[in-house]
Scaffold this motif. Structure first.
Motif, short mmCIF file in Angstrom:
data_model
loop_
_atom_site.label_atom_id
_atom_site.label_comp_id
_atom_site.label_asym_id
_atom_site.label_seq_id
_atom_site.Cartn_x
_atom_site.Cartn_y
_atom_site.Cartn_z
N ASP A 638 -16.38 2.16 -15.86
CA ASP A 638 -15.40 3.25 -15.78
C ASP A 638 -14.99 3.48 -14.33
N ARG A 639 -13.68 3.33 -14.08
CA ARG A 639 -13.14 3.58 -12.74
C ARG A 639 -11.86 4.40 -12.88
N PRO A 640 -11.90 5.70 -12.68
CA PRO A 640 -10.71 6.52 -12.92
C PRO A 640 -9.51 6.14 -12.06
N HIS A 641 -9.71 5.81 -10.79
CA HIS A 641 -8.58 5.59 -9.89
C HIS A 641 -8.67 4.21 -9.24
N THR A 642 -7.56 3.47 -9.30
CA THR A 642 -7.48 2.16 -8.66
C THR A 642 -6.11 2.02 -8.00
N LEU A 643 -6.10 1.61 -6.74
CA LEU A 643 -4.85 1.39 -6.00
C LEU A 643 -4.90 0.01 -5.36
N ASN A 644 -3.87 -0.80 -5.62
CA ASN A 644 -3.74 -2.12 -5.01
C ASN A 644 -2.38 -2.23 -4.35
N VAL A 645 -2.36 -2.68 -3.10
CA VAL A 645 -1.11 -2.90 -2.37
C VAL A 645 -1.13 -4.32 -1.83
N GLN A 646 -0.07 -5.08 -2.12
CA GLN A 646 0.08 -6.43 -1.60
C GLN A 646 1.43 -6.54 -0.90
N ALA A 647 1.47 -7.24 0.23
CA ALA A 647 2.71 -7.43 0.96
C ALA A 647 2.72 -8.81 1.59
N ARG A 648 3.93 -9.40 1.62
CA ARG A 648 4.10 -10.71 2.27
C ARG A 648 5.41 -10.69 3.06
N TRP A 649 5.31 -11.04 4.34
CA TRP A 649 6.46 -11.04 5.24
C TRP A 649 6.75 -12.48 5.65
N ALA A 650 7.96 -12.97 5.31
CA ALA A 650 8.38 -14.32 5.68
C ALA A 650 8.90 -14.29 7.11
#
Length: 766
Positions: A638-650
């Protein structure tokens, strides 16, 4: 007199992989007639005889032109060339930019293999499961933990298929890496909701991974080097109709394990390898025969005197026959096995413990497409299971270990399904399916009866019954309906809903939060009924600025029956009456997943946030067996909150920068809330299960990549990746444990990766 009409069938294929390109457009310049290719790559046009100029196009491919003399019913195969001639630089999904709006499926994740190899990951090794864990609704038990969890489901509830064959273990090095070499994989697709009725046997998710076919045009070599492994793949034509794909990976992580701060990691020793082989034979345009083989081996030695070894073997044979341009038959036979060995090497106590699961399966599938708007799939399969839950034998002449072996388990599972997809109008489409499954636990086996007025225990056995070899001991079965609906409410907006029921007849027995070498598989029996899950979901999907941005919101609710929980102090290993240690539980999971992704321009990436709950309840008439008094409590995933951010700069000069940020709520834990004295000794008291949590997890990873190509058509090149995992060296806890010291109870935090980890990797293509 009406003019004669002839049939022109054009089969559109990928010029590199030779796989069908669904959705490709076929256009005749002279009469403006056209058609869309179906899922098999076939486009059908009825046209008058004559000389025709035909244009063929698809997203991600160079537009093709062909002059055809149509003087009789004709079928031709046209190979579209990817915009980049190198496979690793093509999104091989061959899907439209607005695929998320146009298709009826929801809760799906598809990985881009080129982007995967540029992601910052631990020790520089590209990893499929680590990439999936950055998506909404997908989590893991923690760093260094095997398996993955989808929408509140447990690790064993995921059906993981490689070229159609199941994998019972998905990780190398106790969860550090996925055990499939990404250089060999062409497609990765994860279904989190009600997946197609074609598939069954698990109640949480479906992960499909398909390996590439060998190149028909010439031999190629690719691979990579990272701090822990060396990878190599070779593929090409053996003859004009027979191609080969072969690859392997070998790891040498011992010297790197020594730099980790955790004593349990730095003093360990490890080794693994995996290898794939695929032969594809096309005797003619209608027939394709493919043979795939896979093997992996892991060895791991914890500090102390025990050596763990486990391996997987997979063999798949498949024949595809194009009966008609819109009718295809697939016949598949497969074997999948997972074996575990534990060797004790302490003097006088030497032994070998073994367990395994083996599956043999045959299946037939028939696919029919009618004018691209109506699709029907029907099929059937049969599975034979063989499981050994535990067998310990002494080794050496002076061992004092006594031999012990639990009875092997045998089972049979049969299934049949029908699945339809129908586009009622350009804005409304639905998918409906029905699967029927039947399972039988087979002898030889002894089944115990227990006293009816109390909990099951070895002391309450009242009788037993012996079943002969092949005799049905216990049977289960039922219907599994699946339904999905898409309504396009605006040009770039769609609302989708789905519902489905699934059943699972095999169970992973484990009393830890992560998959470990001592976990073992068990079939459903009289006291362990099959797991059943019912899930409904609803989502809104919208694309903005010419599909440059995708926004989605999905909500789901899942109800689970017959979950397996464990009595306090349960003895699982080599227990001849294992049912006395198991409890039957109900589960429920619900959540909302929000995602935004940027797909075009120099800056691309995605952000997703998930609010999710996973709860379980053990309800029994016996007070001593109730957990938390029968109330629902957080499951260990059980994990109430999950945040994932991914970014790629060419960046310029073929440089790129990528970054991942991860945050999620700490998993539940059970802490002591007091102590009592027993026989004069203090004993810690644990009154409520999973009432506490370990601290929250967060981490930042970055990587720079350099592509050595001067242009996209260059076939020989390399990609360098420099990365840092856990940039700010946060000591994320894997677990909290308690010990007695000087009459006090003290807590200790265990972190697997308690520091930043730099890495460098090189991928090459020739």
């Amino acid at each position: 007199m009406a003019q004669q009409r002839l049939r022109l069938t054009i089969t559109v294929q990928d010029g590199v992989t030779k796989k069908p390109v669904s959705g490709a457009s076929v256009f005749i310049a002279e009469t403006k007639a056209g058609a869309k290719a179906d899922s098999l790559g076939n486009a059908l046009i009825n046209h008058a005889p004559g000389v025709l100029t035909v244009y063929v196009s698809a997203v991600g491919y160079i537009r093709g032109r062909e002059t055809i003399v149509l003087d009789f019913n004709k079928r031709i195969v046209y190979a579209l060339q990817p915009r980049s001639t190198d496979l690793e630089e093509v999104d091989v999904r061959a899907t439209r930019e607005d695929q998320n709006i146009r298709t009826v499926q929801m809760g799906q994740i598809q990985l881009s293999m080129p982007e995967l190899k540029r992601m910052p990951v631990v020790l520089g090794e590209p990893d499929i499961l680590k990439a999936l864990a950055l998506q909404a609704g997908v989590t893991t038990a923690g760093e260094g933990a095997g398996g993955f969890n989808v929408r509140g489901g447990r690790s064993d509830q995921n059906l993981v298929l490689v070229d159609g064959a199941p994998l019972f273990n998905t990780s190398h090095l106790l969860g550090f890496y996925t055990n499939i070499n990404p250089d060999l994989v062409q497609d990765v697709s994860l279904s989190k909701g009600a997946f197609s009725a074609q598939y069954g046997g698990r109640v949480s998710s479906l992960l499909l991974m398909s390996t590439r076919n060998g190149n028909k045009d010439g031999w190629r070599l690719s691979g990579g080097v990272s701090p822990v492994s060396v990878r190599a793949v070779v593929d090409g034509p053996i003859t004009r109709r027979l191609t080969l794909l072969a690859g392997g990976r070998i790891a040498f992580p011992n010297y790197l394990l020594q730099v980790f701060p955790s004593p349990s990691v730095k003093n360990s020793r490890a080794f693994f390898y995996d290898a794939n082989l695929k032969l594809t034979y096309t005797p003619d345009e209608r027939n394709t025969i493919a043979l795939s083989a896979y093997r992996s081996q892991d060895n791991f030695r914890f500090p102390g005197d025990t050596l763990y070894g486990w391996n997987s073997q997979v063999l798949t044979g498949r024949w595809s026959y194009l009966v008609q341009p819109n009718l295809q038959l697939n016949l598949t036979a497969l074997y999948s096995g997972y074996h575990l060995n534990v060797d004790g090497v302490k003097p006088g106590l030497t032994f070998r413990f073994a367990s395994y699961i083996e599956q043999r399966e045959g299946k037939a599938d028939l696919f029919y497409t009618l004018r691209q708007k109506y699709k029907v799939q029907v099929g059937a399969n049969g599975i034979l299971y063989q499981i050994q839950t535990g067998d310990v034998q002494p080794t050496g002449e002076n061992s004092s270990i006594n031999p012990q072996r639990t009875a092997p388990e045998h089972g049979r599972e049969l299934g049949a399904y029908v699945n339809t997809e129908w586009e009622l109008t350009p804005k409304i489409s639905f998918q409906a399916g029905l699967r029927c499954s039947a399972f039988a636990l087979l002898g030889a086996r002894t089944v115990y009866d227990y006293a009816p007025n109390g909990p099951r225990s070895p002391e309450t056995v009242t009788d037993s019954a012996r079943y002969g070899s092949g005799q049905a001991v216990q049977t289960y079965g039922g219907l599994e309906p699946r339904l999905a609906l898409r309504v396009q409410v605006a040009t770039h907006t769609a609302v989708k809903a789905s519902a489905g029921r699934t059943r699972q007849y095999v169970n992973l027995i484990s009393n830890t939060t992560a998959i470990t070498p001592l976990d073992f598989w068990k079939l459903s029996d009289r006291y362990v009924p099959p797991q059943i899950a019912d899930q409904v979901s609803l989502g809104v999907f919208q694309n903005l600025r010419d599909n440059a941005f995708e926004v989605s919101v999905e909500g789901y609710y899942k109800r689970l029956q017959n979950q397996i929980e464990y009595r306090y102090g349960a003895n699982l290993i080599l227990n001849p009456t294992l049912e006395t240690a198991l409890l039957q539980a109900a589960g429920r999971a619900y959540g909302v997943e929000f995602g935004v992704s940027s797909n075009k321009g120099r800056l691309t990436g995605q952000l997703n946030y998930t609010y999710a709950r996973s709860l379980v309840s053990v309800q029994t008439p016996y007070d001593e067996l109730r957990i938390n008094n029968g109330a629902y409590y957080p499951s260990y995933i059980d994990r109430p909150h999950t945040l994932n951010v991914q970014a790629r700069w060419a960046m310029s000069h073929n440089w790129s920068f990528s970054a991942n940020f991860v945050y999620y709520t700490g998993v539940p834990a059970t802490y002591p809330d007091g102590q009592y004295t027993y026989n004069g000794e203090p004993v810690q008291d644990y009154s409520r299960r999973n009432a506490d949590r370990i601290p929250d997890y967060h981490r930042l990873d970055v990587a720079f990549s350099k592509d050595t190509r001067f242009n996209k058509a260059q076939r020989r090149y390399g990609i360098w990746t420099l990365g840092v995992y856990n940039v700010y060296a946060h000591k994320n806890p894997y677990s909290i444990y308690f010990t007695r010291f000087n009459q006090r109870t003290e807590a200790y935090r265990l972190s697997v990766f308690g520091t930043l980890i730099p890495s460098i990797a090189y991928n090459f293509y020739f």
